[in-house]
Motif scaffolding. Structure first.
Motif, PDB file in Angstrom:
ATOM      1  N   VAL A  19       0.816  -1.211   0.000  1.00 55.67           N
ATOM      2  CA  VAL A  19       0.000   0.000   0.000  1.00 55.67           C
ATOM      3  C   VAL A  19       0.855   1.269   0.000  1.00 55.67           C
ATOM      4  CG1 VAL A  19      -1.651   1.339   1.357  1.00 55.67           C
ATOM      5  CG2 VAL A  19      -2.031  -1.091   1.000  1.00 55.67           C
ATOM      6  N   PHE A  20       1.816   1.332   0.905  1.00 54.49           N
ATOM      7  CA  PHE A  20       2.527   2.603   1.064  1.00 54.49           C
ATOM      8  C   PHE A  20       3.756   2.742   0.177  1.00 54.49           C
ATOM      9  CE2 PHE A  20       0.169   2.354   5.097  1.00 54.49           C
ATOM     10  CZ  PHE A  20      -0.569   3.506   4.939  1.00 54.49           C
ATOM     11  N   ILE A  21       4.395   1.638  -0.176  1.00 54.70           N
ATOM     12  CA  ILE A  21       5.568   1.754  -1.051  1.00 54.70           C
ATOM     13  C   ILE A  21       5.165   1.593  -2.511  1.00 54.70           C
ATOM     14  CG2 ILE A  21       7.799   0.735  -1.644  1.00 54.70           C
ATOM     15  CD1 ILE A  21       8.123   0.089   1.350  1.00 54.70           C
ATOM     16  N   LEU A  22       4.449   0.520  -2.816  1.00 56.05           N
ATOM     17  CA  LEU A  22       4.110   0.268  -4.221  1.00 56.05           C
ATOM     18  C   LEU A  22       2.949   1.139  -4.698  1.00 56.05           C
ATOM     19  CD1 LEU A  22       4.471  -3.618  -4.317  1.00 56.05           C
ATOM     20  CD2 LEU A  22       6.164  -1.880  -4.891  1.00 56.05           C
ATOM     21  N   ASN A  23       1.820   1.092  -3.991  1.00 65.10           N
ATOM     22  CA  ASN A  23       0.654   1.845  -4.455  1.00 65.10           C
ATOM     23  C   ASN A  23       0.840   3.352  -4.318  1.00 65.10           C
ATOM     24  OD1 ASN A  23      -0.528  -0.612  -4.946  1.00 65.10           O
ATOM     25  ND2 ASN A  23      -2.068  -0.446  -3.364  1.00 65.10           N
ATOM     26  N   LEU A  24       1.281   3.789  -3.150  1.00 62.58           N
ATOM     27  CA  LEU A  24       1.385   5.232  -2.924  1.00 62.58           C
ATOM     28  C   LEU A  24       2.560   5.845  -3.694  1.00 62.58           C
ATOM     29  CD1 LEU A  24       0.343   7.768  -1.503  1.00 62.58           C
ATOM     30  CD2 LEU A  24       1.845   7.207   0.404  1.00 62.58           C
ATOM     31  N   PHE A  25       3.748   5.340  -3.480  1.00 61.79           N
ATOM     32  CA  PHE A  25       4.901   5.997  -4.082  1.00 61.79           C
ATOM     33  C   PHE A  25       5.163   5.575  -5.520  1.00 61.79           C
ATOM     34  CE2 PHE A  25       5.750   6.644   0.445  1.00 61.79           C
ATOM     35  CZ  PHE A  25       5.863   8.022   0.431  1.00 61.79           C
ATOM     36  N   LEU A  26       5.162   4.274  -5.800  1.00 54.09           N
ATOM     37  CA  LEU A  26       5.482   3.833  -7.161  1.00 54.09           C
ATOM     38  C   LEU A  26       4.377   4.221  -8.148  1.00 54.09           C
ATOM     39  CD1 LEU A  26       7.880   2.471  -8.433  1.00 54.09           C
ATOM     40  CD2 LEU A  26       6.758   0.290  -8.145  1.00 54.09           C
ATOM     41  N   ASN A  27       3.127   3.984  -7.787  1.00 56.48           N
ATOM     42  CA  ASN A  27       2.048   4.390  -8.693  1.00 56.48           C
ATOM     43  C   ASN A  27       1.955   5.904  -8.815  1.00 56.48           C
ATOM     44  OD1 ASN A  27       1.337   1.812  -9.389  1.00 56.48           O
ATOM     45  ND2 ASN A  27      -0.441   1.707  -8.057  1.00 56.48           N
ATOM     46  N   SER A  28       2.284   6.625  -7.749  1.00 59.33           N
ATOM     47  CA  SER A  28       2.327   8.088  -7.855  1.00 59.33           C
ATOM     48  C   SER A  28       3.426   8.532  -8.809  1.00 59.33           C
ATOM     49  CB  SER A  28       2.538   8.718  -6.477  1.00 59.33           C
ATOM     50  OG  SER A  28       1.425   8.479  -5.658  1.00 59.33           O
ATOM     51  N   LEU A  29       4.545   7.810  -8.791  1.00 59.35           N
ATOM     52  CA  LEU A  29       5.615   8.109  -9.746  1.00 59.35           C
ATOM     53  C   LEU A  29       5.126   7.905 -11.175  1.00 59.35           C
ATOM     54  CD1 LEU A  29       8.572   8.727 -10.512  1.00 59.35           C
ATOM     55  CD2 LEU A  29       9.023   6.270 -10.223  1.00 59.35           C
ATOM     56  N   TRP A  30       4.408   6.810 -11.431  1.00 61.74           N
ATOM     57  CA  TRP A  30       3.892   6.566 -12.780  1.00 61.74           C
ATOM     58  C   TRP A  30       2.904   7.664 -13.189  1.00 61.74           C
ATOM     59  CZ3 TRP A  30       7.771   3.976 -13.044  1.00 61.74           C
ATOM     60  CH2 TRP A  30       8.017   2.756 -12.464  1.00 61.74           C
ATOM     61  N   LEU A  31       2.036   8.057 -12.273  1.00 60.63           N
ATOM     62  CA  LEU A  31       1.076   9.121 -12.581  1.00 60.63           C
ATOM     63  C   LEU A  31       1.780  10.456 -12.807  1.00 60.63           C
ATOM     64  CD1 LEU A  31      -1.701   8.191 -10.013  1.00 60.63           C
ATOM     65  CD2 LEU A  31      -1.852   8.010 -12.504  1.00 60.63           C
ATOM     66  N   HIS A  32       2.825  10.705 -12.048  1.00 61.60           N
ATOM     67  CA  HIS A  32       3.609  11.929 -12.230  1.00 61.60           C
ATOM     68  C   HIS A  32       4.270  11.935 -13.608  1.00 61.60           C
ATOM     69  CE1 HIS A  32       6.252  15.285 -11.353  1.00 61.60           C
ATOM     70  NE2 HIS A  32       7.293  14.532 -11.693  1.00 61.60           N
ATOM     71  N   LEU A  33       4.816  10.803 -14.006  1.00 65.30           N
ATOM     72  CA  LEU A  33       5.463  10.718 -15.322  1.00 65.30           C
ATOM     73  C   LEU A  33       4.449  10.826 -16.465  1.00 65.30           C
ATOM     74  CD1 LEU A  33       8.054   7.857 -14.674  1.00 65.30           C
ATOM     75  CD2 LEU A  33       8.505  10.310 -14.880  1.00 65.30           C
TER      76      LEU A  33
END
Length: 170
Positions: free
Chosen positions: A111-125
Motif C-alpha cells: 500500500v505505502f511503497i508500491l501503491n502510494l509511491f510507485l504508482n504516484s511516480l507513474w502518474l507523475h510521469l
C-alpha cells in the motif's frame, strides 16, 4: 510435483487470473488519480497456492490483459511492474504461513511503497501532476486501503475451509 498435480494447478491459476482480471478491470472504481479494487484478495489466494514468482507473473499478466482488453486510461508499463511487485511481495509473505505480522508488513509494503509511491511516480510521469498534489490526495485513500486490506486478508486467512483447501491443494 506429479503431473496430475500440475494438470490441476494450471487451470486453477488460469481461473485465478481471470477472477483477478474481472475484479481489476470490470468491478473496480477508476478515478483519475486512484483505483479502488478488491483484486488483492485473489492475489493473496494465489500467493497461498503458488510460488512467489508464479503469483507475481499471474498478477502482471492480469494487469496487462486488463489494460489491453479494458482500457480506461493511457497504457503505461509501470503499472504492470507495480502489479508484478505486488504479487511478489504477497507471494513471499504468504508462501509458507500467514500470520498477523506477515499480513500487516506485506500490506504496508504494497500500500505505502508500491501503491502510494510507485504508482504516484507513474502518474507523475504520465500526467506531470505535481508530487504534492499526488501524495496529499492519495495518502488518505491509501491509509483507508491499508486498514481494509489488512482486515479482509486477516479474516480471509482465518476461514477454516479455505485453509483446509489450500493445504490439500499444495
Amino acid at each position: 510435483m506429479t503431473s496430475s498435480l500440475t494438470v490441476r494447478r494450471i487451470p486453477l491459476l488460469g481461473a485465478l487470473i481471470a477472477m483477478q482480471l474481472i475484479l481489476v478491470s470490470l468491478l473496480s472504481i477508476q478515478l483519475l488519480l486512484t483505483k479502488i479494487s478488491f483484486a488483492f484478495i485473489i492475489i493473496g489466494l494465489t500467493a497461498r497456492l503458488f510460488s512467489p514468482l508464479v503469483t507475481a507473473g499471474s498478477s502482471a499478466i492480469s494487469s496487462l490483459l486488463g489494460m489491453l482488453l479494458f482500457p480506461k486510461f493511457t497504457f503505461f508499463p509501470g503499472f504492470i511492474l507495480t502489479a508484478f511487485l505486488t504479487g511478489l511481495v504477497f507471494g513471499y509473505a504468504f508462501q509458507h504461513q500467514t500470520s498477523l505480522t506477515r499480513v500487516l508488513v506485506a500490506n504496508f509494503i504494497v500500500v505505502f511503497i508500491l501503491n502510494l509511491f510507485l504508482n504516484s511516480l507513474w502518474l507523475h510521469l504520465m500526467y506531470l501532476t505535481p508530487w504534492s498534489v499526488l501524495l496529499t490526495t492519495r495518502m488518505i485513500q491509501e491509509v483507508i486501503t491499508y486498514v481494509c486490506y489488512s482486515v479482509i486478508l486477516i479474516a480471509l486467512f482465518k476461514i477454516p475451509i479455505l485453509n483446509q483447501l489450500t493445504a490439500r491443494f499444495k
